[in-house]
Design an enzyme around this catalytic site. Structure first.
Site, mmCIF file in Angstrom:
data_model
loop_
_atom_site.group_PDB
_atom_site.id
_atom_site.type_symbol
_atom_site.label_atom_id
_atom_site.label_comp_id
_atom_site.label_asym_id
_atom_site.label_seq_id
_atom_site.Cartn_x
_atom_site.Cartn_y
_atom_site.Cartn_z
ATOM 1 N N SER A 100 0.818 -1.221 0.000
ATOM 2 C CA SER A 100 0.000 0.000 0.000
ATOM 3 C C SER A 100 0.842 1.255 0.000
ATOM 4 O O SER A 100 0.368 2.323 -0.390
ATOM 5 C CB SER A 100 -0.882 0.036 1.257
ATOM 6 O OG SER A 100 -1.811 -0.996 1.247
ATOM 7 N N HIS A 121 -0.376 -2.685 -7.435
ATOM 8 C CA HIS A 121 -1.177 -2.313 -6.265
ATOM 9 C C HIS A 121 -2.658 -2.414 -6.582
ATOM 10 O O HIS A 121 -3.213 -1.554 -7.257
ATOM 11 C CB HIS A 121 -0.823 -0.898 -5.812
ATOM 12 C CG HIS A 121 -1.642 -0.434 -4.643
ATOM 13 N ND1 HIS A 121 -2.285 0.780 -4.617
ATOM 14 C CD2 HIS A 121 -1.949 -1.035 -3.469
ATOM 15 C CE1 HIS A 121 -2.946 0.910 -3.478
ATOM 16 N NE2 HIS A 121 -2.749 -0.177 -2.765
ATOM 17 N N GLU A 133 -2.530 -0.207 -9.756
ATOM 18 C CA GLU A 133 -1.428 0.734 -10.022
ATOM 19 C C GLU A 133 -0.150 -0.054 -10.246
ATOM 20 O O GLU A 133 0.195 -0.938 -9.445
ATOM 21 C CB GLU A 133 -1.260 1.696 -8.845
ATOM 22 C CG GLU A 133 -2.433 2.635 -8.652
ATOM 23 C CD GLU A 133 -2.292 3.469 -7.394
ATOM 24 O OE1 GLU A 133 -2.193 2.894 -6.306
ATOM 25 O OE2 GLU A 133 -2.264 4.707 -7.511
ATOM 26 N N ASN A 172 -3.372 5.944 -2.917
ATOM 27 C CA ASN A 172 -3.255 6.043 -1.455
ATOM 28 C C ASN A 172 -2.795 7.413 -1.008
ATOM 29 O O ASN A 172 -3.129 7.858 0.089
ATOM 30 C CB ASN A 172 -2.359 4.947 -0.907
ATOM 31 C CG ASN A 172 -3.159 3.684 -0.656
ATOM 32 O OD1 ASN A 172 -4.378 3.696 -0.700
ATOM 33 N ND2 ASN A 172 -2.470 2.597 -0.412
#
Ligand SMILES: NC(=O)C1=CN([C@@H]2O[C@H](COP(=O)(O)OP(=O)(O)OC[C@H]3O[C@@H](n4cnc5c(N)ncnc54)[C@H](O)[C@@H]3O)[C@@H](O)[C@H]2O)C=CC1
Ligand SMILES: O=C(O)[C@@H](O)C(=O)[C@H](O)[C@@H](O)CO
Length: 298
Positions: A100, A121, A133, A172
Site C-alpha cells: 500500500s 497495487h 497501479e 493512497n
C-alpha cells in the site's frame, strides 16, 4: 503467463488468487500461518477454483510466471520473502508487490531480480475494483510491464502505469490526503464521522466514480478553482502526524471491521464488506451499461 503465485492468503491475497483462478490461470496461494491456512482451506473447499493452497513457498513459486506478494505491510516481512524467492523462482518470473505504501526502490534494494520486480497495487475488494497501479524500475524492460498490463486487462482490470516511483503511488496518497482533512474536520467538531462520510458519498465521491479531479476542475472552471485553492490551501490541515482519533482508537484496539468497532460499531465482520460489494456491483453495472470509457493510462 500461465501460472500465478500469490503470497499471503489474507484480505487481498485470497481475493487476488480467486480473481486469476476465475480467469482460468493456474494459481498457487502461499500461506505460512496454520490458523489462516485452515480457514482459507475451508473457504476454498466448496468453490472449485482449483487454487493450490500451500504453506510451502518453493511449491508455490517454483513454476510461477508471475508472483504477487500480499504479505503484511511490514518491511522486514516483505524483504524476507523477497530474498527467499531469489533461490526458488524461475529466472524469467516477474515479482510484483501489492504494498500500500512502500516505494518500489525501498522494496527492491539489492534484490538480484530488480529488473523483474514491480509494484502491482490492487484496490480492495480486488475482485470488484478495476484499478491496479503499476510501478516499474527505471531499468525494467518495457516488455515486462506490457506483459503485466496485458494480463491484468485480460482479467478485467484497469492497470495504470506510473511514470515514476513514489511512496503510496497515486490512489493512497489521494486517499491519505482526504483522510487527513476528514480527521481534521472530525477533530475540530465540524461534523461527526457519519456526517463527513455522507458528504463524501452523496457529493464528491459519487462524482468521482464518473469524473476524476482534473475532469472536475475543467467542469467547474479553472478560474473558480484558482480562487478556491488560493483561499482554502492555507486553511487545510498540513499535519504530518497520524490523526489523533486514529491513535485513540488504536490504543483501545478499535481497528474497524476486523475488531468489531472503529469509527462505527460492527455486529458482523462481513456485513460492511458485503454491503460495499453490493453497492460497487450496482455502480459498476450501471457504468458498464452506460458505456463509460475508462481512462486506461499505460
Ligand atoms: N487490506 C487492504 O485494503 C489492502 C491491502 N493492501 C496491501 O496488501 C498487503 C496485504 O494486505 P492484507 O491482505 O490486507 O493483509 P492481511 O493481514 O489480511 O493478510 C496478510 C496475509 O499474509 C500472511 N503472512 C504473514 N506472514 C507471511 C509471510 N512471511 N509470508 C507469506 N504470508 C504471510 C498472513 O497470515 C495473512 O494471511 C499489504 O502490503 C497491504 O498494505 C493493498 C491494497 C488494499
Ligand atoms: O484502499 C485500498 O484498497 C488500497 O488503496 C490500500 O492500499 C489501502 O490503503 C488499504 O491498505 C487500507 O485500507
Amino acid at each position: 503467463m500461465k501460472h500465478i503465485a500469490v503470497l499471503g492468503a489474507g484480505t487481498m491475497g485470497l481475493t487476488i488468487a480467486r480473481l486469476f483462478a476465475n480467469y482460468r490461470y493456474e494459481v498457487s496461494l502461499y500461506e505460512p500461518i496454520g490458523k489462516r491456512l485452515d480457514a482459507v482451506e475451508a473457504q476454498l473447499s466448496g468453490e472449485g477454483l482449483g487454487i493450490c493452497l500451500t504453506d510451502d513457498l518453493l511449491k508455490a513459486v517454483a513454476d510461477a510466471d508471475l508472483i504477487i506478494e500480499c504479505v503484511p505491510e511490514q518491511l522486514t516481512v516483505k524483504r524476507e520473502v523477497f530474498l527467499r524467492l531469489s533461490a526458488m523462482m524461475k529466472r524469467d518470473a516477474i515479482v510484483a508487490s501489492n504494498t500500500s505504501s512502500f516505494s518500489l526502490q525501498t522494496l527492491a534494494q539489492d534484490l538480484p531480480y530488480r529488473d523483474r520486480f514491480m509494484i502491482a497495487h490492487f484496490f480492495n475488494p480486488a475482485h470488484l475494483i478495476p484499478l491496479v497501479e503499476i510501478v516499474g524500475m527505471p531499468d525494467t524492460p518495457p516488455h515486462l510491464l506490457e506483459e503485466l498490463v496485458s494480463l491484468l486487462r485480460q482479467c478485467g482490470k484497469t492497470p495504470v502505469v506510473l511514470n515514476k516511483d513514489i511512496p503510496g503511488f497515486i490512489a493512497n496518497r489521494l486517499q491519505a490526503a482526504l483522510l487527513r482533512e476528514a480527521c481534521f474536520l472530525l477533530e475540530s467538531g465540524i461534523a461527526d464521522a457519519k456526517g463527513i462520510d455522507t458528504v463524501v458519498k452523496e457529493g464528491p465521491g459519487l462524482r468521482w466514480a464518473s469524473k476524476g479531479p482534473f475532469e472536475i476542475t475543467d467542469l467547474g472552471g479553472l478560474d473558480i478553482w484558482a480562487i478556491l485553492t488560493g483561499r482554502l490551501f492555507p486553511e487545510l490541515s498540513n499535519s504530518s502526524d497520524t490523526p489523533g482519533t486514529i491513535m485513540e482508537k488504536l490504543a483501545n484496539n478499535e481497528l474497524g471491521v476486523k475488531s468489531g468497532s472503529g469509527y462505527y460499531e460492527y455486529s458482523s465482520s462481513t456485513q460492511a464488506v458485503e454491503e460495499m460489494g453490493d453497492s460497487l456491483r450496482r455502480l459498476l453495472s450501471a457504468r458498464q451499461s452506460g458505456g463509460d470509457d475508462q481512462a486506461d493510462n499505460t
